[in-house]
Write a protein that holds these residues in place. Sequence first.
Motif, short mmCIF file in Angstrom:
data_model
loop_
_atom_site.label_atom_id
_atom_site.label_comp_id
_atom_site.label_asym_id
_atom_site.label_seq_id
_atom_site.Cartn_x
_atom_site.Cartn_y
_atom_site.Cartn_z
N ASN A 82 -16.11 -25.55 -32.48
CA ASN A 82 -16.28 -24.56 -31.41
C ASN A 82 -14.97 -23.86 -31.04
O ASN A 82 -14.63 -23.71 -29.86
N GLY A 83 -14.24 -23.43 -32.07
CA GLY A 83 -13.02 -22.68 -31.83
C GLY A 83 -11.82 -23.52 -31.45
O GLY A 83 -10.77 -22.97 -31.10
N ALA A 84 -11.95 -24.84 -31.49
CA ALA A 84 -10.83 -25.73 -31.15
C ALA A 84 -10.69 -26.78 -32.24
O ALA A 84 -11.49 -26.85 -33.18
N ILE A 85 -9.65 -27.60 -32.13
CA ILE A 85 -9.44 -28.73 -33.04
C ILE A 85 -9.94 -29.99 -32.35
O ILE A 85 -9.51 -30.30 -31.23
N ALA A 86 -10.85 -30.68 -32.98
CA ALA A 86 -11.34 -31.96 -32.46
C ALA A 86 -10.55 -33.09 -33.11
O ALA A 86 -10.46 -33.16 -34.34
N LEU A 87 -9.96 -33.94 -32.29
CA LEU A 87 -9.18 -35.07 -32.78
C LEU A 87 -9.90 -36.36 -32.41
O LEU A 87 -10.15 -36.63 -31.22
N GLU A 88 -10.24 -37.13 -33.43
CA GLU A 88 -10.87 -38.43 -33.20
C GLU A 88 -9.77 -39.48 -33.10
O GLU A 88 -8.96 -39.64 -34.00
N THR A 89 -9.73 -40.19 -31.98
CA THR A 89 -8.72 -41.22 -31.77
C THR A 89 -9.38 -42.54 -31.46
O THR A 89 -10.61 -42.62 -31.27
N ALA A 90 -8.57 -43.57 -31.41
CA ALA A 90 -9.09 -44.90 -31.10
C ALA A 90 -9.70 -44.96 -29.71
O ALA A 90 -10.50 -45.85 -29.41
N THR A 91 -9.34 -44.01 -28.84
CA THR A 91 -9.85 -44.04 -27.46
C THR A 91 -10.87 -42.93 -27.20
O THR A 91 -11.28 -42.74 -26.06
N GLY A 92 -11.27 -42.20 -28.24
CA GLY A 92 -12.29 -41.17 -28.05
C GLY A 92 -11.88 -39.83 -28.65
O GLY A 92 -10.87 -39.72 -29.34
N ARG A 93 -12.67 -38.82 -28.38
CA ARG A 93 -12.44 -37.49 -28.93
C ARG A 93 -11.61 -36.64 -27.97
O ARG A 93 -11.83 -36.65 -26.77
N GLU A 94 -10.64 -35.90 -28.54
CA GLU A 94 -9.82 -34.97 -27.79
C GLU A 94 -9.97 -33.59 -28.39
O GLU A 94 -10.17 -33.44 -29.60
N LEU A 95 -9.85 -32.55 -27.58
CA LEU A 95 -9.88 -31.17 -28.06
C LEU A 95 -8.54 -30.51 -27.78
O LEU A 95 -7.94 -30.70 -26.73
N ALA A 96 -8.09 -29.73 -28.74
CA ALA A 96 -6.81 -29.02 -28.59
C ALA A 96 -6.92 -27.65 -29.23
O ALA A 96 -7.64 -27.46 -30.22
N ASP A 97 -6.19 -26.69 -28.67
CA ASP A 97 -6.14 -25.36 -29.28
C ASP A 97 -5.40 -25.41 -30.62
O ASP A 97 -5.80 -24.77 -31.58
#
Length: 413
Positions: A227-242
């Motif tokens: 959705n126009g962002a970078i999704a980062l899967e981490t040990a503590t959950g998903r993060e979104l970053a530009d």
Amino acid sequence: MVVGAGVVGLACAWELRRAGASVVVLERGAVGGGTSRGNTGWVCPSFTYPLPAPGMVREGLRQLVTGGEAFVLRPSLDPAFVRWLWSFRRNCSQARFDAGVRALLALNRRTLELFDAYRAGGVSFEMHAAGMVVAARTGEGLDLYRTIFRRLRELGYEGGTIDELDGAALTSLEPALDASRVVAGLHAQIDRFVRPEELTAGLAESLRADGVEIREGCELTGLARQNGAIALETATGRELADRVVVAAGLPTARLLRRVGVRVPLVGARGYSVTLAGRGTPPRHALYLAEAKLGLSPFAGGVRIAGVFELGARTTDAPRDAGTRLIAAARPYLGGWSPDADTPLEAWAGLRPATPDGLPLIGALPGLEGAYLATGHGMLGVTLAPATAALLAPLVLEGRAAPELAPFDPARKY
């Protein structure tokens, strides 16, 4: 988002934050706990050149046959490692070496200025500016370094004087050396060294004070465009970053394989030991030519480091690694000697090495908004500030830059 809290990742976070970006740093372990922790911390524009060089393949084979310890090859039938070695061999030509030197000279042009900017910006770390001394026990032992320094000047090195010294002048300049054993040397006056674990701690402290969140023990396991962002899967959950900068050292290769991107990184293990001694410790960063060891005299102890062990996969140091480093250094030393009673605890780290000896800096192919800053090999401390200064504007503006072409992660090897 910056992935990796070693010296390169923290330098990138520093530049991005200085430009006004909101930054979060993810680190799978502890700040500065990887390759940044135990190296010599050299900041050496005059000693910056690609590892693949004319004669390096021959030297590697010689070390393999004779059991040498400076350049060690761990044979493997892993196809990726074989491809890496084949590409490394191709990059040992004079033309490719010269092209690599020119690229690194351009990248390094502001290095000392950028380290001074850290100090001016309130980053606390140990730094010394007495220069670097190359010491040789034979005239032939200095030949390689004479040739390298001469070639650097021919290719545009403008970093100041490199003086050649006879044995008497060398030991007068650096009394820690043994006047009866060293016969010649070089003194590169502009070079510096820092204590790398203090540099990473100082950058992290300054970043946190400026509102940057650094999450230790947070491993990144996946990257994707969403959705126009970078999704980062981490040990503590998903993060979104530009935007995201991956500066995770050698683990970068494993991480990117999970998203279908292959980068040519292999581990090159190095060792160090930091210990007290007797007598007057060295004043300069020391490079012991035939032994191919580096020494950095820090407050509270001298660090002895060396070995480039290609194909190593773990950071386990052999039990006698520290003893071997000290034994190799002793023949050069007179005014200072390692304390035999000091308990030895050797450190080992895996440097991320590319087959052409140049780091990977720039946009990650196939994933818009993702950038790489890794593959610095033995040059991580020297090149970290310049890497960050070049990359940060590109990340903020979402663009590529012609000046980064030699470091483009999509380049041909």
